[in-house]
Write an enzyme that holds these catalytic residues in place. Sequence first.
Site, PDB file in Angstrom:
ATOM      1  N   GLU B 237       0.820  -1.213   0.000  1.00 47.60           N
ATOM      2  CA  GLU B 237       0.000   0.000   0.000  1.00 47.60           C
ATOM      3  C   GLU B 237       0.859   1.270   0.000  1.00 47.60           C
ATOM      4  O   GLU B 237       0.383   2.336  -0.309  1.00 47.60           O
ATOM      5  CB  GLU B 237      -0.902  -0.016   1.224  1.00 47.60           C
ATOM      6  N   SER B 375      -1.584   3.733  12.015  1.00 52.18           N
ATOM      7  CA  SER B 375      -1.482   5.112  12.511  1.00 52.18           C
ATOM      8  C   SER B 375      -0.011   5.513  12.655  1.00 52.18           C
ATOM      9  O   SER B 375       0.889   4.677  12.628  1.00 52.18           O
ATOM     10  CB  SER B 375      -2.170   5.204  13.871  1.00 52.18           C
TER      11      SER B 375
END
Lengths: 371, 401
Positions: B237, B375
């Site tokens: 990703e 995160s």
Amino acid sequence: MDFSFSSDQQLLRNAARSFLDEHMTPATARTLWEDPRGESEAIWKEMAQLGWLGLSLPEAHGGSGLGMVETAIVLEELGRTACPAAYWPTMLAATAIAEAGSDAQRHRWLPAVASGEVRASVALLDAELDWHPGATATRAERTSDGYALTGAKRYVPWAHVANVLLVPARAPEGLTMFLVEAAAPGLTLSSAPVMDPGMRWVDVTLDRVRVSADAVVGREGAAEASMLALIRRGAVGAAAEMLGAARRCLDMAVAYAKVREQFGQPIGSFQAIRHTCADMYLDVENSHSAVYYAAWALDARADDHEVAASVAKSYVGDAARRVCGEAIQVHGGIGFTWEYDLHVYFKRAKALEVMYGDGDFHRELVLRAVS
Amino acid sequence: MDLTYAPEDRAFREQCRAWLEANVPRHDLMTLDERRAWHRKLYEAGYVGMLWPKEYGGWGATPMQQAIVQDEMARAGAPPAINGLGIGFIGPTIIVHGTEWQKRRYLQKMLTAEEIWCQLYSEPNAGSDLASLRTRAEDQGDHFVVNGQKIWTSSGPIADWGILLARTDPGVPKHKGISCLLLHMRQPGVEVRPLKQITGHSLFSEVFMTNARAEKRDLLGKPGQGWEIAQTTLGYERGANSLGRVTRYAISFTQLVRAAKDLRRGGRPLLQDPVVRAKMGKLYAELEVQRYAALRVLSALDKGEAPGPFSSVTKLSYTEFEKRFYETALEILGPYGELMSATADYEEVDTSSGEPGTWATAFLWSRAGTIYSGSSEIQKNIIGERVLGLPKEVRADRLRA
């Protein structure tokens, strides 16, 4: 496109690191702090042997004809050991001579720089401490056979060991660059002790210092652009040295966080410490990108090489200060002691942050270029 | 070290720019059919699935070429391809872990956006601690029965298929009992409910699975290999949209300069205010550092080096920068930064979602980057452990395992 070092560049880096690890240990640096000259003649001669003093100088004048990338590699390693030496100011003055000097000036100074016989420095700041070339207040008055320079140059790095100084002054023709020999009558030096004990700054007072007309570097009255170029080059070099100091502090903080135990665990297992180290790593890697992009852009005369120099200086100045400071925080009390070596790199980064234009100066240059 | 573009990359850029000039739609794409058609056009031009091997319908291009296309698309204001998740990392994951049957069945339709894919990973109680997920997939011989709830699913309402992480073995430590399944979204046991985001849009959803069916042949990899597969998925990703992203920031910066010339404070343009100048100089310097860092990553990718955990550095760097960028821009813009619909043209900027918006929506969107795909806190853990080699933290779940 290749952002990684070539094998020659890698070799240079490895050689610089192993030389400095052996010859510029923290103990050696500390001895030099107490030395009146503050640097080592033996190490300077070794630097000449290693080819560092002629690295970016033309081959015709005893140099190797390499560029700013190679110079930055050496400077990063010098920063990594907070090496006390007049290396960068000498190289800056020599580069100015190589780029704008007359044949006679090149012959007189460049081989002597490359062989380690002479040191030099650049006097870029006047009494008001304004990095803009336009703020130069030192005057150069016409005499029968040249000029007489009068003014106060502040914080000239390593001027006390320099044989020759590059001095911008306001001549009748406009801003002009002069080569002034340190022994010239009317030139007095007074040291300005600063927080980095491995750095020497010297105030230089010129009282009707007479130089001949052939002491002019480049064209009379046309020094503003070359002075800015010199500041930019100085900024990229300083950024490389700050990067070296920051990387050393990161390495020390990570090593310490692995072995220092509190609450029964290595402190590096706590997220508070680990995340601090991750932030430091990000700062260091982004600084690497900024320094070597700017160095490459300078060598390649890329369209954005001026902006890149100012980006590198302003970004790395902030980043190195943060990283070196956080390394002290990670260490706790021991990091605040004189005996522990962290403060050496912290102070080197801080000293260079304000040289060759500070962050505010360079951010303004960045914005002018893009707005 | 040499940062000049190779002659073939320069030629490729010219070619791509010319193609976009001729083909970028002149109006906003309103319907799914229009977006699908644009996607197909991009694919046929060789600009979608660029890094995929040719044998699976890809173009076998270089990371540099892919980055150039993204960069030129940003410059041209071109709408993004539609099946981003599928093409960016679900497809590559199937290429690595899938069976021949799976590859033949799914890859081509993914490339052409005939079938749109979503990711079914996060759950209400499994965010950063993804491995604690509770969705169950029970082995019924020839198929699995899936029960549970997923959340933050992008493209949920338009997705035909999803890549699903579900627990197949509750009896082993949590990382080891997870399997990866390809789930048909258009079945009675799957319900998609759009979630409204802080921007007011609904680009992601909740997905409820009640006795949903996943075929045995749609198990990706081996049973219990789901966690390992998810790690490679997350790896795909990150990395390649580097240049296009920075170009978008640069375009926004140019608009900020125009705004700062137009807006006035204290009887002079904002751009003449030293406080504003200091902020803007810093912003542009940081933006340029993002560009240099992108070139560095790209040059490594182009030489075939795997980004590995360094991709966490990239993600941390640009997402945190993006927040600072829009925070500073809104400080400078004052009331104009609050507008949710544009009146002056400098009020309109690209958001990181790929959708056009205002400074306000871009600012709101910038809060997402440091949360999705791991995160900032998770990225810092990865950097600490895998790049710097710091000791792992003592965690209750690791003690139990």
